[in-house]
Design an enzyme around this catalytic site. Structure first.
Site: not given
Ligand code: GDP
Length: 273
Positions: A13, A16, A95, A99, A122, A125, A146, A160
Site C-alpha cells: 500500500g 509501504g 477504527y 488503533k 499519523p 496520509v 474526482k 463533499w
Molecule cells: P478520510 O479518512 O481521508 O476520509 O478523511 P477524514 O475522515 O479526515 O475527512 C474527510 C473530509 O473531507 C470530510 O470533511 C469530508 O466531507 C471531506 N471530503 C470531501 N470530498 C471527499 C471525498 O471525495 N472523499 C472523502 N473521503 N472525503 C471527502
C-alpha cells in the site's frame, strides 16, 4: 555490525511504498528489508504467520497490514474495525478503538515480556499507491480521482461537505522517512504522533483547490453539503516529534500533491480505485 532483518507487513500500500522510496535515499548496509503483502501470507492465520517468521527470522517488524479506508468507509463498516467499547468520534469509532488497543497491547507486552513494541499515529496520509476509490478511499485520493474525471470529462468537481473542516496532512514519503527513524532511533513504547506542524493545517476546500490546480482544471467547483463532514478538526500536536527531530523538513503540501497527481496520471490503469 549485527545484521538487522526488518519485515514490513502490508507493504503493497501507500505507506509501504513511502518507506521504499524513503529508503532509496537512506540505505544502511547492515539492514535487510523484506517487503511483504497479503499475497505472502494471511496474517489472521496463526500457522501461516508462524511460517513467515520462521522463513525470514526478522529482528524487527514494521506492521502496516490493516483494514483501512476513508471517512465514508469507516462510517459504513464500523463493526468490521471495532474491538473495544467507548467514545471517540462517532464517524470512526471502530477504527479509532482498534488503533487504541494496539497501544494497550504494546504496554502489556513490554510489562510481561520486555518487548520493544511501539505504535505511530499519523495524521491524514496521502501519496502514490493510495486507494483512489471514489467513495471508500481517503479524502485526498478521492479528490484526486474526482478531479481527474472532472478534467477529463469536462464535468464539475464535487467536494463533499462545506470544505470548511481542517486537516493536517502528511505525504507518504515523509511518513516513510519518519517510520524508518522510529524503527532505528525512537526508544519509547508510548506512541508517537507523526504529523505535520499545526500551522500547516489546511481546509478541505483549500486542499481541493491545490488538487484542481495540479490538474490545470479550471471548471466549476461544487460542494455537496448533503455529505458528511466528519470531525471539524482533529489537530494533533507534533511537539514530541519536534523534540526529537527539530529540523525535519516536511515536503510542502503543494509539491506533495503535485507529485501524487503526477503519479496518478501516469499510473491511472494500475492505481487501486
Ligand atoms: P478520510 O479518512 O481521508 O476520509 O478523511 P477524514 O475522515 O479526515 O475527512 C474527510 C473530509 O473531507 C470530510 O470533511 C469530508 O466531507 C471531506 N471530503 C470531501 N470530498 C471527499 C471525498 O471525495 N472523499 C472523502 N473521503 N472525503 C471527502
Amino acid at each position: 555490525m549485527a545484521e538487522i532483518v526488518i519485515m514490513v507487513t502490508g507493504s503493497s500500500g501507500m505507506v509501504g511504498h513511502g518507506i521504499q522510496l524513503a529508503l532509496e535515499e537512506d540505505k544502511k548496509p547492515n539492514e535487510k528489508w523484506i517487503f511483504l503483502s497479503s499475497k505472502d501470507a494471511d496474517l489472521r492465520d496463526r500457522e501461516a504467520t508462524k511460517i513467515l517468521f520462521e522463513k525470514y527470522k526478522p529482528t524487527h517488524v514494521v506492521h502496516l497490514a490493516a483494514k483501512v479506508g476513508g471517512l465514508f468507509n469507516n462510517m459504513e463498516h464500523n463493526c468490521d474495525f471495532y474491538l473495544h467499547n467507548g467514545p471517540p468520534h462517532f464517524s470512526s469509532y471502530g477504527y479509532s478503538y482498534a488503533k487504541r488497543m494496539i497501544e494497550v497491547m504494546n504496554y502489556v507486552y513490554n510489562d510481561q515480556y520486555g518487548c520493544q513494541f511501539t505504535s505511530i499515529i499519523p495524521c491524514n496520509v496521502f501519496g502514490p499507491h493510495d486507494n483512489f476509490n471514489l467513495t471508500g478511499g481517503h479524502m485526498l485520493a478521492g479528490l484526486i480521482h474526482k478531479a481527474y474525471l472532472a478534467e477529463r470529462y469536462d464535468q464539475p468537481f464535487v467536494i463533499w461537505g462545506t470544505g470548511k473542516p481542517l486537516r493536517q496532512f502528511i505525504y507518504s514519503v515523509d511518513l516513510g522517512r519518519l517510520i524508518i527513524w522510529v524503527l532505528r532511533e525512537y526508544p519509547e513504547i508510548e506512541p508517537i504522533i507523526l504529523a505535520a506542524d499545526e500551522e500547516d493545517e489546511i481546509s478541505i476546500r483549500d486542499t481541493g483547490e491545490l488538487v484542481v490546480k495540479a490538474f490545470g482544471y479550471q471548471g466549476e467547483i461544487v460542494h455537496d453539503v448533503s455529505k458528511s463532514e466528519g470531525q471539524f478538526k482533529k489537530t494533533a500536536s507534533n511537539a514530541k516529534l519536534r523534540k526529537y527531530l527539530p529540523d525535519f523538513k516536511f515536503t510542502p503540501i503543494k509539491q506533495a500533491i503535485e507529485e501524487t497527481v503526477d503519479w496518478f496520471r501516469k499510473n491511472y490503469e494500475i492505481a487501486k480505485k
